[in-house]
Structure formats: C-alpha cells, structure tokens
Design a protein around this motif. Structure first.
Motif, PDB file in Angstrom:
ATOM      1  N   PHE A 121       0.809  -1.220   0.000  1.00 60.42           N
ATOM      2  CA  PHE A 121       0.000   0.000   0.000  1.00 60.42           C
ATOM      3  C   PHE A 121       0.842   1.270   0.000  1.00 60.42           C
ATOM      4  N   VAL A 122       2.164   1.127   0.176  1.00 63.77           N
ATOM      5  CA  VAL A 122       3.061   2.274   0.035  1.00 63.77           C
ATOM      6  C   VAL A 122       4.104   2.005  -1.047  1.00 63.77           C
ATOM      7  N   ASN A 123       3.881   0.985  -1.844  1.00 69.59           N
ATOM      8  CA  ASN A 123       4.804   0.610  -2.904  1.00 69.59           C
ATOM      9  C   ASN A 123       4.312   1.217  -4.220  1.00 69.59           C
ATOM     10  N   PRO A 124       4.867   2.363  -4.613  1.00 67.24           N
ATOM     11  CA  PRO A 124       4.381   3.018  -5.827  1.00 67.24           C
ATOM     12  C   PRO A 124       4.599   2.172  -7.073  1.00 67.24           C
ATOM     13  N   LYS A 125       5.677   1.381  -7.091  1.00 69.36           N
ATOM     14  CA  LYS A 125       5.915   0.519  -8.253  1.00 69.36           C
ATOM     15  C   LYS A 125       4.754  -0.457  -8.428  1.00 69.36           C
ATOM     16  N   GLY A 126       4.303  -1.066  -7.341  1.00 70.96           N
ATOM     17  CA  GLY A 126       3.203  -2.027  -7.403  1.00 70.96           C
ATOM     18  C   GLY A 126       1.884  -1.376  -7.769  1.00 70.96           C
ATOM     19  N   ILE A 127       1.612  -0.225  -7.176  1.00 72.23           N
ATOM     20  CA  ILE A 127       0.350   0.471  -7.436  1.00 72.23           C
ATOM     21  C   ILE A 127       0.290   0.949  -8.888  1.00 72.23           C
ATOM     22  N   LEU A 128       1.357   1.587  -9.335  1.00 70.80           N
ATOM     23  CA  LEU A 128       1.379   2.076 -10.719  1.00 70.80           C
ATOM     24  C   LEU A 128       1.390   0.913 -11.714  1.00 70.80           C
ATOM     25  N   TYR A 129       2.042  -0.170 -11.342  1.00 73.25           N
ATOM     26  CA  TYR A 129       2.026  -1.380 -12.171  1.00 73.25           C
ATOM     27  C   TYR A 129       0.594  -1.892 -12.318  1.00 73.25           C
ATOM     28  N   GLY A 130      -0.137  -1.962 -11.219  1.00 78.62           N
ATOM     29  CA  GLY A 130      -1.524  -2.433 -11.267  1.00 78.62           C
ATOM     30  C   GLY A 130      -2.401  -1.535 -12.104  1.00 78.62           C
ATOM     31  N   ILE A 131      -2.282  -0.244 -11.890  1.00 74.34           N
ATOM     32  CA  ILE A 131      -3.100   0.706 -12.640  1.00 74.34           C
ATOM     33  C   ILE A 131      -2.781   0.629 -14.130  1.00 74.34           C
ATOM     34  N   THR A 132      -1.492   0.555 -14.454  1.00 74.02           N
ATOM     35  CA  THR A 132      -1.090   0.500 -15.860  1.00 74.02           C
ATOM     36  C   THR A 132      -1.528  -0.805 -16.518  1.00 74.02           C
ATOM     37  N   ALA A 133      -1.266  -1.926 -15.848  1.00 65.92           N
ATOM     38  CA  ALA A 133      -1.643  -3.224 -16.434  1.00 65.92           C
ATOM     39  C   ALA A 133      -3.143  -3.320 -16.644  1.00 65.92           C
ATOM     40  N   VAL A 134      -3.905  -2.888 -15.655  1.00 71.72           N
ATOM     41  CA  VAL A 134      -5.364  -2.991 -15.748  1.00 71.72           C
ATOM     42  C   VAL A 134      -5.917  -2.037 -16.798  1.00 71.72           C
ATOM     43  N   SER A 135      -5.489  -0.774 -16.758  1.00 73.05           N
ATOM     44  CA  SER A 135      -6.058   0.201 -17.690  1.00 73.05           C
ATOM     45  C   SER A 135      -5.618  -0.029 -19.126  1.00 73.05           C
ATOM     46  N   THR A 136      -4.407  -0.527 -19.331  1.00 74.81           N
ATOM     47  CA  THR A 136      -3.889  -0.711 -20.688  1.00 74.81           C
ATOM     48  C   THR A 136      -4.266  -2.047 -21.298  1.00 74.81           C
ATOM     49  N   PHE A 137      -4.173  -3.104 -20.501  1.00 78.95           N
ATOM     50  CA  PHE A 137      -4.305  -4.446 -21.070  1.00 78.95           C
ATOM     51  C   PHE A 137      -5.593  -5.180 -20.712  1.00 78.95           C
ATOM     52  N   ILE A 138      -6.239  -4.829 -19.615  1.00 78.03           N
ATOM     53  CA  ILE A 138      -7.365  -5.652 -19.156  1.00 78.03           C
ATOM     54  C   ILE A 138      -8.716  -4.992 -19.403  1.00 78.03           C
ATOM     55  N   ILE A 139      -8.930  -3.808 -18.837  1.00 82.12           N
ATOM     56  CA  ILE A 139     -10.239  -3.143 -18.927  1.00 82.12           C
ATOM     57  C   ILE A 139     -10.713  -2.925 -20.367  1.00 82.12           C
ATOM     58  N   PRO A 140      -9.841  -2.566 -21.306  1.00 83.84           N
ATOM     59  CA  PRO A 140     -10.348  -2.390 -22.676  1.00 83.84           C
ATOM     60  C   PRO A 140     -10.893  -3.674 -23.313  1.00 83.84           C
ATOM     61  N   TYR A 141     -10.504  -4.838 -22.782  1.00 79.16           N
ATOM     62  CA  TYR A 141     -10.884  -6.109 -23.405  1.00 79.16           C
ATOM     63  C   TYR A 141     -11.763  -6.987 -22.522  1.00 79.16           C
ATOM     64  N   HIS A 142     -11.640  -6.845 -21.211  1.00 81.97           N
ATOM     65  CA  HIS A 142     -12.361  -7.719 -20.281  1.00 81.97           C
ATOM     66  C   HIS A 142     -12.922  -6.890 -19.127  1.00 81.97           C
ATOM     67  N   THR A 143     -14.242  -6.992 -18.918  1.00 82.83           N
ATOM     68  CA  THR A 143     -14.840  -6.227 -17.819  1.00 82.83           C
ATOM     69  C   THR A 143     -15.739  -7.070 -16.916  1.00 82.83           C
ATOM     70  N   SER A 144     -15.868  -8.351 -17.189  1.00 85.04           N
ATOM     71  CA  SER A 144     -16.724  -9.182 -16.331  1.00 85.04           C
ATOM     72  C   SER A 144     -16.035  -9.405 -14.984  1.00 85.04           C
TER      73      SER A 144
END
Length: 195
Positions: free
Chosen positions: A114-137
């Motif tokens: 929860f204080v690891n910016p690398k992990g948080i930004l990694y999650g946001i980037t991976a989800v917004s770039t690769f997951i949400i545009p293709y999968h939302t269930s």
C-alpha cells in the motif's frame, strides 16, 4: 488483447528490483528461505488486493491518482529510506538482532504493497492498458487479479531463493551486501521522486 505485450510487461515489471524483491532477498539472506515465506505470502496477498482495487476502481483511480500521487510518492520514498536505514544499521549490529524478524512477517509484506508506488502504478497501468479495454466481467477481473498477484508472488519468491542460496557467501560479506541493498532502496526512493 495483445497477449505477448501484456505478458512481457507483467514479467519484466514484476521481476525487476523493487522494494518487494529487495526486501525478500535481504530477509531470505538474513533469516533463511522458510522464515521469509510468510513475508512473500503477505506480498502476494497485498498485491492481490491492489490488483483487485486497480481492476474495480480503475476509472476512479485514474482520475484521483494525480491528486494523491505526490503525497504517496513522498510517503513511499520516506518508507524506502527508513528501510535503507534499518538495513545499514543491521550491518553494524551483525550479532545483535534487536528487532528479531518482526519486519519479515505476513502483515509487513502485505502492508508494504500500500506504500509501494511501483506495485500500485504497475496495477493501474496493467489494468487500464491491457485488461479493462478487453475484459470487464467480474470473473475475468478476478482471474487477472489472481494471475498478476501470483506473478508478483513468484518474483518475490525467486528473489528470496536467491538470497537464501547465497546465504553462506553473503554472510561472509553481510556488511557490503547490506550496503548495496540499502543503496538500491535509496536509488528506488530517488527514482520515484525524480519520475
């Protein structure tokens, strides 16, 4: 979804040095692999929560992160500098381990996320770039969160295996090893402040 690009991003980002991996290697070197397992499990659990939050609140986070990014960056850098200081101090107190392995616990590994910016930004980037545009269930978001958390857990485990395998060698050079690890954390702290 561009699967190869997604997997490349996930594996490169997960296995490069960061607070999770550096701390896992340091703990495994100091306490052994078995005692570091609970820290790694905590990292995996915390990472899973971050991935779920990134999945379900991606749009909110995308709009809100710029407002809190500076504060989170400062807090993360301070925490990394604190960890670096603890590592340097532990090299001076080779025989005395006043804290025992209190930082090498499940809860510490989980809260670090929860204080690891690398992990948080990694999650946001991976989800917004690769997951949400293709999968939302719900099921696909849950499955991707489990996958991303598992890869994060594997990277932390691999770094702890490295620390554990070279335990005898690194024990002989503990001070130098701790200084290098502390400097890597300082570098991580400075790099997130500069970006």
């Amino acid at each position: 979804m561009p699967l190869f690009t997604f997997l490349l991003y996930v594996f490169v980002t997960s296995f490069t040095p960061g607070p999770n991996n550096i701390m896992a290697m340091l703990f495994a070197n100091k306490y052994g692999f078995k005692k570091t397992l609970k820290f790694c499990l905590g990292v995996g659990a915390g990472f899973f929560v971050i991935m779920l939050l990134s999945s379900y609140f991606n749009l909110l986070l995308k709009n809100f992160i710029p407002k809190i990014e500076f504060i989170m960056t400062i807090l993360a850098a301070i925490y990394m500098l604190y960890l670096a200081t603890k590592i340097i101090m532990s090299s001076k107190n080779k025989d005395k381990d006043e804290d025992g392995d209190k930082n090498n616990r499940f809860l510490s590994g989980m809260l670090l996320q929860f204080v690891n910016p690398k992990g948080i930004l990694y999650g946001i980037t991976a989800v917004s770039t690769f997951i949400i545009p293709y999968h939302t269930s719900n099921i696909s978001l849950l499955c991707f969160s489990i996958f991303l958390a598992f890869v994060g857990f594997l990277s932390t485990m691999s770094w702890s295996v490295f620390g554990s395998l070279f335990q005898r060698f690194l024990k002989k050079y503990r001070s130098q090893f701790n200084i290098v690890m502390a400097l890597l954390l300082v570098y991580s702290a400075i790099s997130i402040l500069v970006e």
